[in-house]
Design a protein around this motif. Structure first.
Motif: not given
Length: 471
Positions: A416-423, A454-460
């Motif tokens: 899972t791509i979390t907000e922390k991972t995406l940041h 699949d979640n919104s962060n995964a789009l990147s």
């Protein structure tokens, strides 16, 4: 049955079918399967086989060579008092043979090279002055002492210079080849479990001989390394002493590299080991790299700052993580399994496995034929530049002006791509652009065993490489 080694087997068979003499050198780390390969491919066609005696003196080496001649049904005509006489007797054995191809297999050649023995001079005389003029000889030499093979045989600057007809660098198994091995042995196992073994044993075929049917990964690892009579309990000690005549300096280098995940520069190695800055250090680093223990890489956009050296061998990483302290627990790994300690180790080791399977990653990305440079990269925090400080374990810099910034995450479930991972990923992209000034498009790329949730962060994430792709 031989697992993998398709190119090597094809080459050896082609050599056998040729009508000229061949001088073949095979090298690779201890336990990699050099002897097994030759014995399996040529089997009963080997006219003469001999292996050097570990720690044997000249007299003992010559006695063993004479015994090998007798094992080939040949009685020496003269007393073997030096290597020149020994190779003369070998000539007589060859002359008396009716075999179409005379295969001479000399294993652990480095052990035979005792002080002032003139072994290499006698070998040079045998090949240059006699065997190379015939059309029926296949001379194969090999040794686990990779550094010795490179110096004395592969890159020989004396009488054997440019005399080899073929050289084979036998590498570790890939994940796919390990899977083929388990299938051949009838061991029922899934790919996550194969990966776990690989993150401990690497791709060293010999180590997999000790994996037993019907046991879990932690049970087998305890049996192999942590039980009182575990067969590989002392493997690390023998690994270096069998390859290097004076292993302490090499172990000094390895021990300091083991403490730094991203690796060290040459200057940092000198600082921490207190080794003199000389050409000898360069030689030792090259030797460790040729054995597959470490890798040398340049940070993207930072070539002027010097290359980095980093441990790449899974077994060595495992040793310094768990075996070095010699834990007194027969169920050490089983008791730690599925704890944060083991999960952290797997996270680190998975990155190394990915670095050993870059070709498979490129295949999945559809860039196998595209020129690329594969680097790691790091930068320190710099408030004036707006740099946060980043470490990137794999950048694939492509000629088509794309950089795949690879995030390698071990997980046995969908990642899972979390907000922390995406940041964190966005910080790395920002730092990379600011420091290197690259104009290439930067594609965040995830390498993870099961796949991406699949979640919104995964789009990147622009590309996902799974464990099946690494196989």
């Amino acid at each position: 049955m031989i697992v993998g080694r398709k190119k090597e087997i094809e080459l050896l068979k082609r050599i056998y079918c040729d009508n000229t003499s061949h001088f073949v050198a095979i090298y690779g780390r201890r336990r990699i399967g050099k002897t097994y390969l030759i014995n399996e491919v040529y089997k009963n066609d080997i006219l003469f086989r001999h292996s050097g005696v570990a720690n044997g003196n000249l007299k003992e080496q010559l006695f063993a060579f004479d015994a090998s001649l007798k094992n080939s049904n040949y009685q020496s005509r003269e007393k073997i008092v030096n290597w020149f006489v020994a190779f003369e007797e070998l000539k007589n054995l060859i002359r008396a043979s009716s075999l179409k191809r005379k295969i001479i297999f000399i294993d652990e050649l480095s052990w035979m090279d005792t002080a002032k023995s003139d072994l290499m001079k006698a070998l040079e005389s045998f090949w240059n002055g006699w065997a190379s003029f015939r059309d029926d000889i296949i001379l194969i030499v090999c040794a686990s002492a990779t550094s010795w093979m490179l110096k004395k045989v592969i890159h020989n600057k004396g009488g054997l210079y440019n005399r080899l007809t073929e050289q084979i660098h036998l590498n570790q198994f890939t994940l796919k080849e390990c899977e083929e091995y388990f299938n051949m042995k009838g061991i029922l196992i899934n790919r996550i479990q194969i990966l776990e073994y690989y993150m401990i044993l690497g791709g060293v075929p010999y180590y997999y001989n000790f994996v037993s049917k019907g046991l879990s990964v932690p049970q087998n690892i305890d049996n192999i390394f942590f039980k009182t009579d575990a067969p590989l309990k002392l493997e690390f000690k023998y690994l270096f002493s069998s390859i290097f005549k004076n292993p302490n300096v090499y172990l000094n280098i390895i021990s300091v590299l083991a403490k730094k995940k991203i690796g060290l520069t040459r200057e940092e190695i000198i600082k921490y080991t207190k080794i003199t800055n000389s050409g000898d250090l360069s030689t030792k680093l090259d030797e460790l790299e040729s054995c597959g223990f470490i890798r040398k890489y340049n940070c993207f956009g930072m070539k002027n700052k010097g290359a980095m050296y980093q441990i790449i061998d899974s077994f060595i990483i495992f040793y310094y993580s768990f075996l070095e302290k010699n834990p007194n627990d027969d169920n050490f790994f089983l008791n730690l399994y599925n704890t944060p300690t083991i999960n952290t180790y797997f996270g680190f080791a998975f990155e190394r496995v990915c670095l050993l399977h870059i070709n498979q990653i490129k295949e999945k990305l559809g860039i196998r034929g595209v020129y690329t440079e594969c680097n790691s990269w790091y930068c320190k925090k710099d408030d004036e530049l707006g740099v946060n400080g980043s470490q990137i374990d794999l950048l694939i810099v492509r000629k088509d002006q794309i950089i795949n910034l690879c995030e390698m995450k071990f997980s046995n479930v969908l990642f899972t791509i979390t907000e922390k991972t995406l940041h964190s990923i966005n910080n790395k992209i920002n730092d990379l652009r600011l420091v290197t000034k690259t104009k290439y498009a930067i594609h965040p790329t995830l390498v993870t065993p099961i796949g991406l949730k699949d979640n919104s962060n995964a789009l990147s994430i622009q590309a996902v490489i799974t464990l099946d792709d690494l196989f």
